[in-house]
Design an enzyme around this catalytic site. Structure first.
Site, short mmCIF file in Angstrom:
data_model
loop_
_atom_site.label_atom_id
_atom_site.label_comp_id
_atom_site.label_asym_id
_atom_site.label_seq_id
_atom_site.Cartn_x
_atom_site.Cartn_y
_atom_site.Cartn_z
N ASN A 6 59.87 45.26 32.78
CA ASN A 6 59.86 45.41 34.55
C ASN A 6 61.05 43.58 34.39
OD1 ASN A 6 60.41 43.91 37.09
ND2 ASN A 6 58.32 43.54 37.40
N TRP A 7 62.27 43.55 34.77
CA TRP A 7 62.65 42.60 34.45
C TRP A 7 63.17 41.61 35.53
CZ3 TRP A 7 69.04 43.38 32.26
CH2 TRP A 7 68.70 43.15 30.36
N LYS A 8 62.86 41.84 36.78
CA LYS A 8 62.53 41.52 37.61
C LYS A 8 64.42 41.04 37.70
CE LYS A 8 57.93 40.37 36.55
NZ LYS A 8 57.03 39.95 36.93
N HIS A 91 55.51 46.22 44.49
CA HIS A 91 54.88 45.57 42.94
C HIS A 91 54.39 43.97 43.78
CE1 HIS A 91 55.46 41.59 40.46
NE2 HIS A 91 55.54 43.10 39.31
N GLU A 93 55.01 41.12 43.86
CA GLU A 93 55.87 39.91 44.46
C GLU A 93 56.98 40.86 45.48
OE1 GLU A 93 57.55 39.90 40.45
OE2 GLU A 93 55.69 38.62 39.54
N GLU A 161 48.32 45.89 38.45
CA GLU A 161 49.38 44.46 37.87
C GLU A 161 48.09 43.52 38.28
OE1 GLU A 161 52.63 44.46 35.99
OE2 GLU A 161 52.76 44.42 38.38
N GLY A 167 52.23 37.47 34.36
CA GLY A 167 53.37 35.74 34.24
C GLY A 167 52.46 34.42 33.81
N SER A 205 50.79 40.11 31.85
CA SER A 205 51.07 39.21 30.45
C SER A 205 50.35 40.15 29.00
CB SER A 205 50.12 38.39 30.55
OG SER A 205 50.32 37.02 31.29
N GLY A 226 56.59 42.29 32.07
CA GLY A 226 57.31 41.37 32.54
C GLY A 226 58.52 40.62 31.68
N GLY A 227 57.96 39.84 31.44
CA GLY A 227 57.99 38.53 30.50
C GLY A 227 58.79 39.17 29.07
P1 PGA Z 1 54.32 39.94 33.44
O1 PGA Z 1 54.63 40.71 34.19
O2 PGA Z 1 54.50 41.16 31.84
O3 PGA Z 1 55.14 38.23 33.15
O4 PGA Z 1 53.09 38.86 33.07
C1 PGA Z 1 54.32 42.38 34.17
C2 PGA Z 1 54.86 42.73 36.48
O5 PGA Z 1 54.89 41.71 36.91
O6 PGA Z 1 55.62 43.63 35.57
#
Ligand code: PGA
Length: 250
Positions: A6-8, A91, A93, A161, A167, A205, A226-227
């Site tokens: 997930n690049w966001k 998600h 966010e 999640e 993150g 993470s 994500g990251g």
């Molecule tokens: P993260 O993000 O791997 O950077 O913790 C995961 C996500 O929000 O999908």
């Protein structure tokens, strides 16, 4: 195992190209038991297939109507046309920044499925709910509108999640992950046909180090990353580890 990056709101064309150095067929879905893909920002969805041969892509969100005077929105029809396989809905966010409620997320979930794509329904409690012992309650409330009011989509992925692990560089513990995946599958099984199941992937993470342990946790069917998905090397490493694990346990 499903491994989605997930690049966001990150990345660019050069990053996409960078996946080719590490890809080596890893992302082309040719691996037994591993289904990798990238959930890209909208502008890159149409480019990815040209830049990374064989890659499967998905979107990070959708507006649940086919067309109309909705400035800034992107419909499922458009995403399907761009070759999306998955669409992430709910998600944390989006729930936080855009105040998306679970009913609205459920609407998106059914909408995505009705367009022949797989919704990736994200659920997870925040730090306060966890510290108050309400983690299960919060997650089940988030699942309810998808499972209780309608027949859930046949093709659905749930991403657990925990918000407090996103993150942060530190994932939830193996016990916490196992416990919540079990809780989600116990709940969802009540609404599924006998023998059916919904894949439940973990996000928060994930990196090549902790992925080795998390993939072995009972009830974990993959990752939402994500990251680390912003590093072609590290993301492909996780895909590779999942592939080795799947072939060794077959
Ligand atoms: P993260 O993000 O791997 O950077 O913790 C995961 C996500 O929000 O999908």
């Amino acid at each position: 195992m499903i491994v989605l990056g997930n690049w966001k709101m990150n990345g660019n064309r050069d990053l996409l190209k960078g996946f080719n150095s590490y890809n080596k067929g890893l992302l082309s879905n040719s691996l037994e038991g591993v289904f990798p893909g990238l959930l890209l920002p909208y502008p890159y969805l149409g480019l990815a297939g040209d830049l990374i041969p064989g890659i499967k892509v998905g979107a990070q969100d959708v507006y649940p109507e086919d067309e109309g005077a909705i400035t800034g929105a992107v419909s499922g029809v458009m995403l399907k046309e761009l070759g999306c396989h998955w669409v992430c809905v709910g998600h944390s966010e989006r729930r936080k920044i855009f105040h998306e409620e679970s009913e609205w997320v459920a609407k998106k979930c059914f909408y995505v499925a009705s367009h022949g794509m797989t919704p990736v329904l994200c659920v997870g409690e925040d730090a306060v709910a966890r510290s108050q012992g309400r983690a299960r309650e919060v997650v089940l409330e988030q699942l309810k509108p998808v499972f209780q009011s309608n027949k859930p989509p046949e093709d659905l992925i749930i991403a657990y999640e925990p918000v407090w692990a996103i993150g942060q560089g530190r994932s939830a513990s193996m016990e916490e992950i196992e416990d919540m995946h079990q809780c989600i599958s116990d709940y969802t099984n009540n609404y599924l046909a006998k023998g059916a199941s919904v894949p439940i992937i973990y996000g928060g993470s994930v990196n090549p180090e902790n992925a080795k342990s998390i993939m072995k946790v009972s009830g974990v069917d993959g990752f939402l990353i994500g990251g680390v998905s912003l590093s072609p090397e590290l993301f492909c490493k996780v895909v590779d580890l999942c592939s080795s694990y799947c072939s060794s346990s077959m």
